[in-house]
Design an enzyme around this catalytic site. Structure first.
Site, mmCIF file in Angstrom:
data_model
loop_
_atom_site.group_PDB
_atom_site.id
_atom_site.type_symbol
_atom_site.label_atom_id
_atom_site.label_comp_id
_atom_site.label_asym_id
_atom_site.label_seq_id
_atom_site.Cartn_x
_atom_site.Cartn_y
_atom_site.Cartn_z
ATOM 1 N N SER A 1 42.412 32.228 47.131
ATOM 2 C CA SER A 1 40.965 32.370 47.329
ATOM 3 C C SER A 1 40.593 33.100 48.616
ATOM 4 O O SER A 1 39.609 32.745 49.274
ATOM 5 C CB SER A 1 40.276 31.006 47.254
ATOM 6 O OG SER A 1 40.412 30.448 45.951
ATOM 7 N N GLY B 1 44.417 37.698 45.055
ATOM 8 C CA GLY B 1 44.352 37.789 43.606
ATOM 9 C C GLY B 1 43.037 38.400 43.155
ATOM 10 O O GLY B 1 42.826 39.608 43.241
ATOM 11 N N GLY B 2 42.114 37.555 42.702
ATOM 12 C CA GLY B 2 40.864 38.003 42.100
ATOM 13 C C GLY B 2 40.104 39.048 42.904
ATOM 14 O O GLY B 2 39.587 40.021 42.345
ATOM 15 N N HIS C 1 56.094 33.529 42.609
ATOM 16 C CA HIS C 1 54.681 33.119 42.572
ATOM 17 C C HIS C 1 54.561 31.801 41.818
ATOM 18 O O HIS C 1 55.281 31.570 40.837
ATOM 19 C CB HIS C 1 53.843 34.209 41.883
ATOM 20 C CG HIS C 1 52.370 33.996 42.068
ATOM 21 N ND1 HIS C 1 51.675 33.069 41.343
ATOM 22 C CD2 HIS C 1 51.481 34.557 42.913
ATOM 23 C CE1 HIS C 1 50.400 33.080 41.734
ATOM 24 N NE2 HIS C 1 50.259 33.973 42.684
ATOM 25 N N ASN D 1 47.385 41.245 44.294
ATOM 26 C CA ASN D 1 48.149 40.832 43.115
ATOM 27 C C ASN D 1 47.192 40.842 41.926
ATOM 28 O O ASN D 1 46.353 39.957 41.807
ATOM 29 C CB ASN D 1 48.722 39.423 43.351
ATOM 30 C CG ASN D 1 49.411 38.862 42.122
ATOM 31 O OD1 ASN D 1 49.600 39.570 41.134
ATOM 32 N ND2 ASN D 1 49.792 37.593 42.185
ATOM 33 N N TRP D 2 47.336 41.871 41.103
ATOM 34 C CA TRP D 2 46.399 42.013 39.977
ATOM 35 C C TRP D 2 46.714 41.045 38.840
ATOM 36 O O TRP D 2 45.947 40.946 37.881
ATOM 37 C CB TRP D 2 46.427 43.461 39.455
ATOM 38 C CG TRP D 2 45.616 44.420 40.304
ATOM 39 C CD1 TRP D 2 45.023 44.165 41.511
ATOM 40 C CD2 TRP D 2 45.303 45.784 39.992
ATOM 41 N NE1 TRP D 2 44.368 45.284 41.974
ATOM 42 C CE2 TRP D 2 44.521 46.295 41.056
ATOM 43 C CE3 TRP D 2 45.608 46.635 38.927
ATOM 44 C CZ2 TRP D 2 44.039 47.616 41.070
ATOM 45 C CZ3 TRP D 2 45.132 47.945 38.945
ATOM 46 C CH2 TRP D 2 44.351 48.430 40.011
ATOM 47 N N LYS D 3 47.858 40.355 38.924
ATOM 48 C CA LYS D 3 48.258 39.410 37.863
ATOM 49 C C LYS D 3 48.171 40.111 36.492
ATOM 50 O O LYS D 3 48.468 41.292 36.410
ATOM 51 C CB LYS D 3 47.410 38.133 37.946
ATOM 52 C CG LYS D 3 47.434 37.538 39.365
ATOM 53 C CD LYS D 3 46.846 36.168 39.455
ATOM 54 C CE LYS D 3 46.923 35.678 40.906
ATOM 55 N NZ LYS D 3 46.484 34.306 41.072
ATOM 56 N N GLU E 1 52.518 30.782 39.702
ATOM 57 C CA GLU E 1 52.225 30.916 38.274
ATOM 58 C C GLU E 1 53.506 31.147 37.474
ATOM 59 O O GLU E 1 53.613 30.724 36.325
ATOM 60 C CB GLU E 1 51.191 32.038 38.048
ATOM 61 C CG GLU E 1 49.806 31.586 38.500
ATOM 62 C CD GLU E 1 48.876 32.697 38.944
ATOM 63 O OE1 GLU E 1 49.167 33.874 38.705
ATOM 64 O OE2 GLU E 1 47.843 32.367 39.572
ATOM 65 N N GLU F 1 51.064 30.084 49.556
ATOM 66 C CA GLU F 1 49.980 30.048 48.579
ATOM 67 C C GLU F 1 49.840 28.631 48.031
ATOM 68 O O GLU F 1 50.545 28.267 47.066
ATOM 69 C CB GLU F 1 50.275 31.007 47.418
ATOM 70 C CG GLU F 1 50.327 32.464 47.819
ATOM 71 C CD GLU F 1 49.909 33.377 46.674
ATOM 72 O OE1 GLU F 1 49.007 34.190 46.894
ATOM 73 O OE2 GLU F 1 50.439 33.248 45.562
ATOM 74 N N GLY G 1 42.660 30.832 42.824
ATOM 75 C CA GLY G 1 41.652 31.024 41.785
ATOM 76 C C GLY G 1 40.596 29.935 41.732
ATOM 77 O O GLY G 1 39.806 29.878 40.791
HETATM 78 P P1 13P Z 1 43.261 34.275 44.157
HETATM 79 O O1 13P Z 1 43.032 35.196 45.344
HETATM 80 O O2 13P Z 1 42.601 34.764 42.894
HETATM 81 O O3 13P Z 1 42.977 32.857 44.499
HETATM 82 O O4 13P Z 1 44.842 34.369 43.838
HETATM 83 C C1 13P Z 1 45.746 34.191 44.869
HETATM 84 C C2 13P Z 1 47.089 34.561 44.387
HETATM 85 O O5 13P Z 1 47.661 33.886 43.548
HETATM 86 C C3 13P Z 1 47.696 35.792 44.925
HETATM 87 O O6 13P Z 1 49.040 35.902 44.570
#
Ligand code: 13P
Length: 253
Positions: free
Chosen positions: A216, A237-238, A101, A15-17, A103, A171, A177
């Site tokens: 994470s 994510g990251g 998600h 997930n590149w957000k 967020e 999640e 993050g």
């Molecule tokens: P991180 O891997 O950056 O913690 O993000 C997780 C996430 O929100 C994937 O959708």
């Protein structure tokens, strides 16, 4: 992880957000090249921002890396400035879509009912939804984690998912993050509770739906997390932004 004919391959989705410009396509190309050279146990997907979706889909044509969206509107079209419909994601080359998600639930006040409507729209357009649930730190500290995530799952998964390809993603909000992850025991408890919801809702099919873990996931913890009972993949994510990190996670499946 082990899987049989009745258990789908695990899914590792990046997930590149709100990250990524044209140059980021090179990271995806590097992922695709490595996956082609050494086919992994897992299915691999990258969900870029909407602006890169079509270009990424073109870059991944003929490759075994799937492309996905990060959200869609519940309506198929209409006066919804700034929104993107499920059919538009498909038109741009998406096969999957992340929905609900944390967020988006937090920053855009998305309710379970809205997420459920989005899932129905995604299915109608032929997308494979990845539906996210997760508790906040306050909810976990209050001993409510299991009740919260199972309640979210029941209310976010429409009956239309019966017999359809989809994934559920656990999640924990406090792990996203932050570099913090739940213990393997905590993940096991929550995933078992989510499995029970899936079986209660969808019977035998619910027993095979992949339950992804997200929050994470990094190269150094991926193998342990991915070999935890009932973990059927990861939402990353990251660490999905750099090909080398993402590939190291994929290798852990
Ligand atoms: P991180 O891997 O950056 O913690 O993000 C997780 C996430 O929100 C994937 O959708």
């Amino acid at each position: 992880m082990t899987f049989s004919l009745t258990t789908p391959r695990p899914l590792i989705a990046g997930n590149w957000k709100m990250h990524g410009l044209e140059g980021s396509l090179d990271e995806a190309r590097a992922v695709a090249a490595a996956v082609a050279e050494q086919p992994p146990a897992a299915r691999v997907a990258i969900c870029p921002p909407a602006t890169l979706l079509h270009r990424l889909a073109e870059a991944m044509a003929g490759e075994s890396v799937l492309v996905g969206g990060q959200d869609c509107h519940p309506a198929s079209a209409g006066a919804h400035t700034g929104d993107v419909s499920a059919a538009m994601l498909v038109d741009a080359g998406a096969k999957l879509v992340i929905l609900g998600h944390s967020e988006r639930r937090d920053a855009h006040q998305e309710s379970d009912a809205l997420v459920s409507a989005k899932v129905e729209a995604a299915l109608a357009a032929g997308l494979e939804p990845i539906v996210c649930v997760g508790e906040t730190l306050a909810q976990r500290d209050a001993g409510q984690a299991e009740a919260v995530v199972t309640g979210m799952a029941r209310a976010s998964l429409p009956a239309a998912l019966a017999g359809q390809d989809f994934a559920l993603a656990y999640e924990p909000v406090w792990a996203i993050g932050t570099g913090r992850t739940p213990t393997v025991e905590d993940i096991t408890v929550i995933h078992a509770a989510l499995r029970a919801v899936l079986v209660e809702r969808f019977g035998d099919h619910g027993a095979t739906v992949p339950i992804l873990y997200g929050g994470s996931v990094k190269p150094d913890n991926a193998r342990e997390i991915l070999s935890t009972p009932e973990v059927g993949g990861a939402l990353v994510g990251g660490a999905s932004l750099k090909a080398a990190d993402f590939l190291a996670i994929i290798a852990g499946a």
